[in-house]
Design a protein around this motif. Structure first.
Motif, mmCIF file in Angstrom:
data_model
loop_
_atom_site.group_PDB
_atom_site.id
_atom_site.type_symbol
_atom_site.label_atom_id
_atom_site.label_comp_id
_atom_site.label_asym_id
_atom_site.label_seq_id
_atom_site.Cartn_x
_atom_site.Cartn_y
_atom_site.Cartn_z
ATOM 1 N N ILE A 194 0.882 -1.172 0.000
ATOM 2 C CA ILE A 194 0.000 0.000 0.000
ATOM 3 C C ILE A 194 0.921 1.224 0.000
ATOM 4 C CG2 ILE A 194 -1.720 1.351 1.269
ATOM 5 C CD1 ILE A 194 -2.552 -1.346 2.612
ATOM 6 N N LEU A 195 0.674 2.125 -0.924
ATOM 7 C CA LEU A 195 1.371 3.409 -0.955
ATOM 8 C C LEU A 195 0.350 4.470 -0.579
ATOM 9 C CD1 LEU A 195 3.040 2.884 -4.412
ATOM 10 C CD2 LEU A 195 4.309 3.110 -2.298
ATOM 11 N N ARG A 196 0.698 5.319 0.378
ATOM 12 C CA ARG A 196 -0.191 6.419 0.734
ATOM 13 C C ARG A 196 0.641 7.627 1.095
ATOM 14 N NH1 ARG A 196 1.108 7.237 5.684
ATOM 15 N NH2 ARG A 196 0.992 5.664 7.312
ATOM 16 N N PRO A 197 0.075 8.826 0.964
ATOM 17 C CA PRO A 197 0.847 10.015 1.319
ATOM 18 C C PRO A 197 1.428 9.905 2.730
ATOM 19 C CG PRO A 197 -1.160 10.650 0.204
ATOM 20 C CD PRO A 197 -1.261 9.169 0.460
ATOM 21 N N CYS A 226 1.920 -0.012 -21.972
ATOM 22 C CA CYS A 226 2.094 -1.187 -22.825
ATOM 23 C C CYS A 226 3.376 -1.909 -22.418
ATOM 24 C CB CYS A 226 2.185 -0.786 -24.297
ATOM 25 S SG CYS A 226 0.680 -0.061 -24.928
ATOM 26 N N LEU A 227 3.293 -3.174 -22.314
ATOM 27 C CA LEU A 227 4.422 -4.052 -22.002
ATOM 28 C C LEU A 227 4.941 -3.933 -20.575
ATOM 29 C CD1 LEU A 227 6.387 -3.805 -25.368
ATOM 30 C CD2 LEU A 227 4.623 -5.456 -24.716
ATOM 31 N N LEU A 228 4.254 -3.173 -19.710
ATOM 32 C CA LEU A 228 4.586 -3.262 -18.285
ATOM 33 C C LEU A 228 4.192 -4.665 -17.832
ATOM 34 C CD1 LEU A 228 3.349 -0.031 -16.452
ATOM 35 C CD2 LEU A 228 5.645 -0.990 -16.379
ATOM 36 N N PRO A 229 4.938 -5.268 -16.922
ATOM 37 C CA PRO A 229 4.498 -6.576 -16.425
ATOM 38 C C PRO A 229 3.075 -6.477 -15.881
ATOM 39 C CG PRO A 229 6.702 -6.055 -15.643
ATOM 40 C CD PRO A 229 6.176 -4.826 -16.322
ATOM 41 N N PRO A 230 2.219 -7.450 -16.204
ATOM 42 C CA PRO A 230 0.833 -7.380 -15.735
ATOM 43 C C PRO A 230 0.770 -7.393 -14.206
ATOM 44 C CG PRO A 230 1.218 -9.378 -17.038
ATOM 45 C CD PRO A 230 2.499 -8.638 -16.980
ATOM 46 N N MET A 231 -0.118 -6.588 -13.664
ATOM 47 C CA MET A 231 -0.285 -6.529 -12.220
ATOM 48 C C MET A 231 -1.598 -5.820 -11.915
ATOM 49 S SD MET A 231 2.251 -4.936 -9.320
ATOM 50 C CE MET A 231 1.901 -3.248 -9.739
ATOM 51 N N HIS A 232 -2.288 -6.302 -10.902
ATOM 52 C CA HIS A 232 -3.515 -5.639 -10.467
ATOM 53 C C HIS A 232 -3.142 -4.475 -9.551
ATOM 54 C CE1 HIS A 232 -7.691 -5.074 -9.488
ATOM 55 N NE2 HIS A 232 -7.378 -5.086 -8.202
ATOM 56 N N VAL A 233 -3.564 -3.279 -9.935
ATOM 57 C CA VAL A 233 -3.288 -2.056 -9.168
ATOM 58 C C VAL A 233 -4.579 -1.269 -9.050
ATOM 59 C CG1 VAL A 233 -1.975 0.100 -9.085
ATOM 60 C CG2 VAL A 233 -0.968 -1.922 -10.127
ATOM 61 N N THR A 234 -4.857 -0.770 -7.866
ATOM 62 C CA THR A 234 -5.992 0.144 -7.700
ATOM 63 C C THR A 234 -5.498 1.397 -6.986
ATOM 64 O OG1 THR A 234 -6.600 -0.864 -5.574
ATOM 65 C CG2 THR A 234 -7.706 -1.710 -7.551
ATOM 66 N N TRP A 235 -6.220 2.476 -7.193
ATOM 67 C CA TRP A 235 -5.922 3.697 -6.465
ATOM 68 C C TRP A 235 -7.233 4.325 -6.058
ATOM 69 C CZ3 TRP A 235 -3.720 2.863 -11.313
ATOM 70 C CH2 TRP A 235 -4.399 3.415 -12.416
ATOM 71 N N HIS A 236 -7.158 5.058 -4.966
ATOM 72 C CA HIS A 236 -8.351 5.661 -4.388
ATOM 73 C C HIS A 236 -8.081 7.145 -4.168
ATOM 74 C CE1 HIS A 236 -9.644 1.558 -3.736
ATOM 75 N NE2 HIS A 236 -8.443 1.326 -3.264
ATOM 76 N N LYS A 237 -9.074 7.934 -4.557
ATOM 77 C CA LYS A 237 -8.943 9.369 -4.387
ATOM 78 C C LYS A 237 -10.012 9.888 -3.461
ATOM 79 C CE LYS A 237 -11.536 10.157 -8.558
ATOM 80 N NZ LYS A 237 -11.850 11.031 -9.587
ATOM 81 N N PHE A 289 5.971 -1.922 -6.545
ATOM 82 C CA PHE A 289 5.358 -0.617 -6.283
ATOM 83 C C PHE A 289 5.742 0.432 -7.313
ATOM 84 C CE2 PHE A 289 8.728 -0.295 -2.854
ATOM 85 C CZ PHE A 289 9.381 0.857 -3.281
ATOM 86 N N VAL A 290 6.908 0.309 -7.956
ATOM 87 C CA VAL A 290 7.228 1.232 -9.047
ATOM 88 C C VAL A 290 6.302 0.963 -10.236
ATOM 89 C CG1 VAL A 290 9.013 1.954 -10.697
ATOM 90 C CG2 VAL A 290 9.585 1.682 -8.278
ATOM 91 N N ASN A 291 5.966 -0.285 -10.478
ATOM 92 C CA ASN A 291 4.966 -0.631 -11.499
ATOM 93 C C ASN A 291 3.644 0.063 -11.161
ATOM 94 O OD1 ASN A 291 3.137 -1.925 -13.272
ATOM 95 N ND2 ASN A 291 4.088 -3.924 -13.005
ATOM 96 N N VAL A 303 5.628 3.498 2.060
ATOM 97 C CA VAL A 303 5.518 2.162 1.484
ATOM 98 C C VAL A 303 5.176 1.236 2.636
ATOM 99 C CG1 VAL A 303 6.729 0.296 0.289
ATOM 100 C CG2 VAL A 303 7.230 2.681 -0.305
ATOM 101 N N ILE A 304 3.989 0.643 2.580
ATOM 102 C CA ILE A 304 3.490 -0.199 3.670
ATOM 103 C C ILE A 304 3.378 -1.632 3.175
ATOM 104 C CG2 ILE A 304 1.564 -0.591 5.268
ATOM 105 C CD1 ILE A 304 0.969 2.482 4.871
ATOM 106 N N TYR A 305 3.999 -2.552 3.902
ATOM 107 C CA TYR A 305 3.926 -3.976 3.590
ATOM 108 C C TYR A 305 2.582 -4.482 4.102
ATOM 109 C CZ TYR A 305 5.594 -8.784 3.070
ATOM 110 O OH TYR A 305 5.754 -10.098 2.686
ATOM 111 N N LYS A 306 1.707 -4.910 3.193
ATOM 112 C CA LYS A 306 0.331 -5.250 3.555
ATOM 113 C C LYS A 306 0.239 -6.333 4.635
ATOM 114 C CE LYS A 306 -2.745 -5.547 0.015
ATOM 115 N NZ LYS A 306 -3.188 -5.821 -1.378
ATOM 116 N N GLU A 307 1.085 -7.344 4.534
ATOM 117 C CA GLU A 307 0.990 -8.489 5.447
ATOM 118 C C GLU A 307 1.133 -8.081 6.913
ATOM 119 O OE1 GLU A 307 3.676 -12.400 6.261
ATOM 120 O OE2 GLU A 307 3.145 -12.009 4.165
ATOM 121 N N THR A 308 2.006 -7.112 7.192
ATOM 122 C CA THR A 308 2.255 -6.708 8.580
ATOM 123 C C THR A 308 1.804 -5.277 8.878
ATOM 124 O OG1 THR A 308 4.471 -5.914 8.016
ATOM 125 C CG2 THR A 308 4.265 -8.237 8.729
#
Length: 191
Positions: A15-18, A180-191, A120-122, A76-81
């Motif tokens: 999780i990335l947050r301000p 295009c051609l970024l490795p596939p990954m599920h990403v969401t963002w919330h505003k 997270f850079v992706n 940068v927050i590690y979701k598991e912990t």
């Protein structure tokens, strides 16, 4: 969409947050665990005091809240912990009016080597290009920082020919203009 409305970016493990007031102690602990590595690449790491981290966090939080910041640091927050393990975001080299977002990052040494930075850079790249409709995403990397160069290469960033200034500062500018051609990954963002 304005970057100032961002609440979080979520990738499979991160999780990335301000950055917000209250992050100081966790961030400072991560900095000090990783100090030897950070001091090679990050000029700000010369002062690893809690006071320096508090100043960074407070200035960043005010910039986000007042919509006046010229950089957009995120925890940068590690979701598991739910542990803060570094910072990333768009740094002061970004030119928001021109639609250019420059990613900066560092990660706690205990979490390196797991593909988390690439992940997270992706996510940040996708958010900038798809969410903010950026014209380009940049990463500026020291020529000797092979781990960061590997991240840019894994994500298909293209190195640009260095200018005289970049040659003098021993950096390489990496650029992406689409997802295009970024490795596939599920990403969401919330505003």
């Amino acid at each position: 969409m304005s970057i100032y409305n961002l609440q979080e970016i979520v990738t499979p493990r991160i999780i990335l947050r301000p950055v917000q007031v209250g992050d100081e102690i966790a961030l400072n602990a991560a900095v000090n665990r990783s100090l030897e590595s950070l001091q090679k690449w990050m000029p700000w790491a010369k002062n690893s005091s809690l006071a320096a981290t508090q100043n960074f966090v407070h200035a960043s939080a005010i910039g986000w809240k007042n919509k006046t910041g010229n950089s957009f640091p995120m925890a940068v927050i590690y979701k598991e912990t739910q542990q803060i393990i570094g910072t990333s975001g768009f740094n002061e080299d970004s030119i928001i009016a021109a639609g250019i977002y420059t990613i900066g990052y560092w990660l706690d040494i205990a979490f390196q080597g797991q593909g988390l930075v690439t992940e997270f850079v992706n996510g940040l790249t996708r958010y900038a290009l798809d969410g903010l409709k950026a014209k380009a995403v940049h990463i500026q990397i020291d020529t000797a920082n092979h781990k960061s160069i590997a991240v840019a290469n894994r994500l298909g960033f293209i190195s640009t020919l260095p200018t005289d200034q970049e040659q003098a500062s021993n950096t390489i500018l990496f650029k992406r203009v689409n997802t295009c051609l970024l490795p596939p990954m599920h990403v969401t963002w919330h505003k």
